[in-house]
Design a protein around this motif. Structure first.
Motif, PDB file in Angstrom:
ATOM      1  N   MET A   1       0.828  -1.023   0.014  1.00 55.23           N
ATOM      2  CA  MET A   1      -0.002  -0.009   0.001  1.00 55.23           C
ATOM      3  C   MET A   1       0.719   1.128   0.149  1.00 55.23           C
ATOM      4  O   MET A   1       1.876   1.554   0.731  1.00 55.23           O
ATOM      5  N   PRO A   2       0.636   2.400  -0.711  1.00 58.42           N
ATOM      6  CA  PRO A   2       1.362   3.315  -0.998  1.00 58.42           C
ATOM      7  C   PRO A   2       1.315   4.091   0.413  1.00 58.42           C
ATOM      8  O   PRO A   2       0.299   4.048   1.130  1.00 58.42           O
ATOM      9  N   LEU A   3       2.385   4.878   0.801  1.00 52.92           N
ATOM     10  CA  LEU A   3       2.170   5.634   2.189  1.00 52.92           C
ATOM     11  C   LEU A   3       1.416   6.747   1.795  1.00 52.92           C
ATOM     12  O   LEU A   3       1.435   7.620   0.920  1.00 52.92           O
ATOM     13  N   THR A   4       0.442   6.876   2.954  1.00 52.86           N
ATOM     14  CA  THR A   4      -0.373   8.044   2.981  1.00 52.86           C
ATOM     15  C   THR A   4      -0.434   8.846   4.476  1.00 52.86           C
ATOM     16  O   THR A   4      -1.001   9.865   4.518  1.00 52.86           O
ATOM     17  N   GLY A  85       7.595   1.747 -16.510  1.00 45.35           N
ATOM     18  CA  GLY A  85       9.061   1.649 -17.095  1.00 45.35           C
ATOM     19  C   GLY A  85       9.744   2.219 -15.985  1.00 45.35           C
ATOM     20  O   GLY A  85      10.942   1.995 -15.877  1.00 45.35           O
ATOM     21  N   ILE A  86       9.664   3.404 -15.495  1.00 41.42           N
ATOM     22  CA  ILE A  86      10.170   4.119 -14.653  1.00 41.42           C
ATOM     23  C   ILE A  86      10.502   3.299 -13.257  1.00 41.42           C
ATOM     24  O   ILE A  86      11.698   3.087 -12.671  1.00 41.42           O
ATOM     25  N   VAL A  87       9.399   2.551 -12.833  1.00 41.06           N
ATOM     26  CA  VAL A  87       9.439   1.588 -11.748  1.00 41.06           C
ATOM     27  C   VAL A  87      10.586   0.522 -12.032  1.00 41.06           C
ATOM     28  O   VAL A  87      11.329   0.098 -11.427  1.00 41.06           O
ATOM     29  N   ASN A  88      10.629   0.017 -13.341  1.00 39.70           N
ATOM     30  CA  ASN A  88      11.443  -0.850 -13.612  1.00 39.70           C
ATOM     31  C   ASN A  88      12.814  -0.394 -13.626  1.00 39.70           C
ATOM     32  O   ASN A  88      13.500  -1.063 -13.269  1.00 39.70           O
ATOM     33  N   ASP A  89      13.159   1.021 -14.027  1.00 37.58           N
ATOM     34  CA  ASP A  89      14.458   1.436 -13.890  1.00 37.58           C
ATOM     35  C   ASP A  89      14.738   1.493 -12.485  1.00 37.58           C
ATOM     36  O   ASP A  89      15.908   1.464 -12.088  1.00 37.58           O
ATOM     37  N   ASP A 120       6.883  -4.512  -3.748  1.00 40.79           N
ATOM     38  CA  ASP A 120       7.225  -5.984  -3.607  1.00 40.79           C
ATOM     39  C   ASP A 120       8.804  -6.054  -3.736  1.00 40.79           C
ATOM     40  O   ASP A 120       9.512  -6.981  -3.181  1.00 40.79           O
ATOM     41  N   ALA A 121       9.672  -4.772  -4.400  1.00 42.48           N
ATOM     42  CA  ALA A 121      10.991  -4.927  -4.383  1.00 42.48           C
ATOM     43  C   ALA A 121      11.541  -4.365  -3.091  1.00 42.48           C
ATOM     44  O   ALA A 121      12.931  -4.198  -3.200  1.00 42.48           O
TER      45      ALA A 121
END
Length: 140
Positions: A1-4, A85-89, A120-121
């Motif tokens: 979950m993204p931080l909020t 794609g940015i997350v992959n980078d 997850d990474a």
């Protein structure tokens, strides 16, 4: 979950240096003015923009992979469809360099699936929030 929550956002805001993917050389654009604000508040801002040589007095890099110095947080000013794609980078850099700790998608930018992959990474993440607004609210 993204931080909020405020504590999670404070943790992200404590990270420095910040690589700004999509940093703009055009004053008046959020992708220029927000990194300039961060710089004025003590952050080391590393511009990532393949169409610029220099932004805010610093060399602009073509890609995150080209940044030689350490990066703790990646701040993204690119459309949502570019986020995977940015997350992959970012994930590749984390695996290769072990330096990136988090990714921040600016206000209006979301991609739940890509952020779940980042988390997850082992990355901390937030989306659809303005770093300048949150900094002023929580750190100002």
């Amino acid at each position: 979950m993204p931080l909020t929550d405020d504590d999670g956002l404070r943790e992200l805001l404590s990270m420095d240096p910040v690589a700004v993917v999509g940093c703009s050389s055009t004053p008046g654009k959020a992708a220029h003015d927000i990194p300039k604000y961060l710089q004025a508040h003590g952050y080391e801002v590393i511009p990532v923009n393949p169409y610029a040589d220099e932004i805010l007095g610093h060399e602009a890099y073509d890609s995150l992979a080209d940044v030689e110095s350490e990066v703790e947080l990646v701040d993204v000013f690119r459309p949502g469809e570019e986020v995977p794609g940015i997350v992959n980078d970012v994930v590749a850099r984390r695996e290769d360099r072990s330096d990136v700790r988090a990714i921040w998608l600016q206000l209006g930018i979301t991609h739940d699936e890509a952020l779940a992959r980042a988390e997850d990474a082992g990355l901390l993440a937030t989306q659809n929030r303005c770093m300048k607004v949150e900094h002023g609210r929580l750190m100002g």
